[in-house]
Design an enzyme around this catalytic site. Structure first.
Site, short mmCIF file in Angstrom:
data_model
loop_
_atom_site.label_atom_id
_atom_site.label_comp_id
_atom_site.label_asym_id
_atom_site.label_seq_id
_atom_site.Cartn_x
_atom_site.Cartn_y
_atom_site.Cartn_z
N THR A 221 -13.55 3.00 0.26
CA THR A 221 -12.87 2.49 -0.94
C THR A 221 -11.37 2.74 -0.80
O THR A 221 -10.95 3.59 -0.01
CB THR A 221 -13.43 3.15 -2.21
OG1 THR A 221 -13.30 4.56 -2.10
CG2 THR A 221 -14.90 2.77 -2.42
N THR B 12 -8.47 4.11 -2.41
CA THR B 12 -7.78 5.41 -2.49
C THR B 12 -8.39 6.41 -1.52
O THR B 12 -7.67 7.18 -0.88
CB THR B 12 -7.83 5.96 -3.93
OG1 THR B 12 -7.19 5.01 -4.80
CG2 THR B 12 -7.12 7.30 -4.03
N CYS B 13 -9.69 6.37 -1.38
CA CYS B 13 -10.38 7.30 -0.49
C CYS B 13 -9.96 7.09 0.96
O CYS B 13 -9.77 8.04 1.71
CB CYS B 13 -11.89 7.14 -0.64
SG CYS B 13 -12.49 7.32 -2.33
N SER B 14 -9.82 5.83 1.36
CA SER B 14 -9.50 5.49 2.74
C SER B 14 -8.01 5.50 3.05
O SER B 14 -7.61 5.74 4.18
CB SER B 14 -10.05 4.10 3.08
OG SER B 14 -11.45 4.14 3.12
#
Length: 157
Positions: A45, A47-49
């Protein structure tokens, strides 16, 4: 919800290690260790990546220099997705851990229902765990990424 000073509950996770599925338990991961655990709503996703996992990858050596034995990235995804995500972001110094059925995430009270996005997922947080005891917990407000980042964790050590 879990709080500082609490002991992590016993749970079984999934992980791909050396091409094989393993199922480490809470005590295997956290007993007699200083561990940074951070959780994300979903692998791959935005922000996660783009920020969350890359920050821990970039600061892994500095966290280790502060006495951290391991860095664990947790998501309510399957182990194959977590493994692929870790490889895609060069996270060789981060344990990519799957909480596929959200057993652990629900047990610590940090689950959220994202409805059509993916169902039950983890809230975004980071925590410092020493010998299975939560020493610090940085829980994000929904939709935010301000306190669970690697730089904040590093500063707190």
């Amino acid at each position: 919800m879990i709080e500082v000073g609490a002991t992590l509950p016993e749970a079984t996770f999934s992980q791909i290690k050396d091409g094989e599925m393993i199922n480490p338990h809470t005590n295997n991961l956290f007993a007699n260790k200083k561990v940074v655990l951070f959780a994300v709503p979903g692998a791959f996703t935005p922000t996660c990546s783009q920020a969350h996992l890359p920050g821990y990858v970039a600061l892994a050596d500095k966290l280790s220099d502060k006495g951290v034995d391991s860095i664990v990235c947790l998501s309510v995804n399957d182990a194959f997705v977590m493994d692929a995500w870790g490889k895609a972001l060069n996270a060789e110094h981060v344990i990519m851990l799957a909480d596929g059925n959200a057993q652990f995430t629900q047990a610590i009270g940090l689950d959220m229902d994202t409805d059509s996005f993916g169902g039950i997922r983890s809230q975004r947080y980071s925590m410092l765990v020493e010998d299975g005891i939560v020493k610090a917990l940085n829980l994000e407000d929904p939709g935010r990424f301000e306190v669970s980042d690697a730089e904040t964790m590093l500063k707190s050590l």
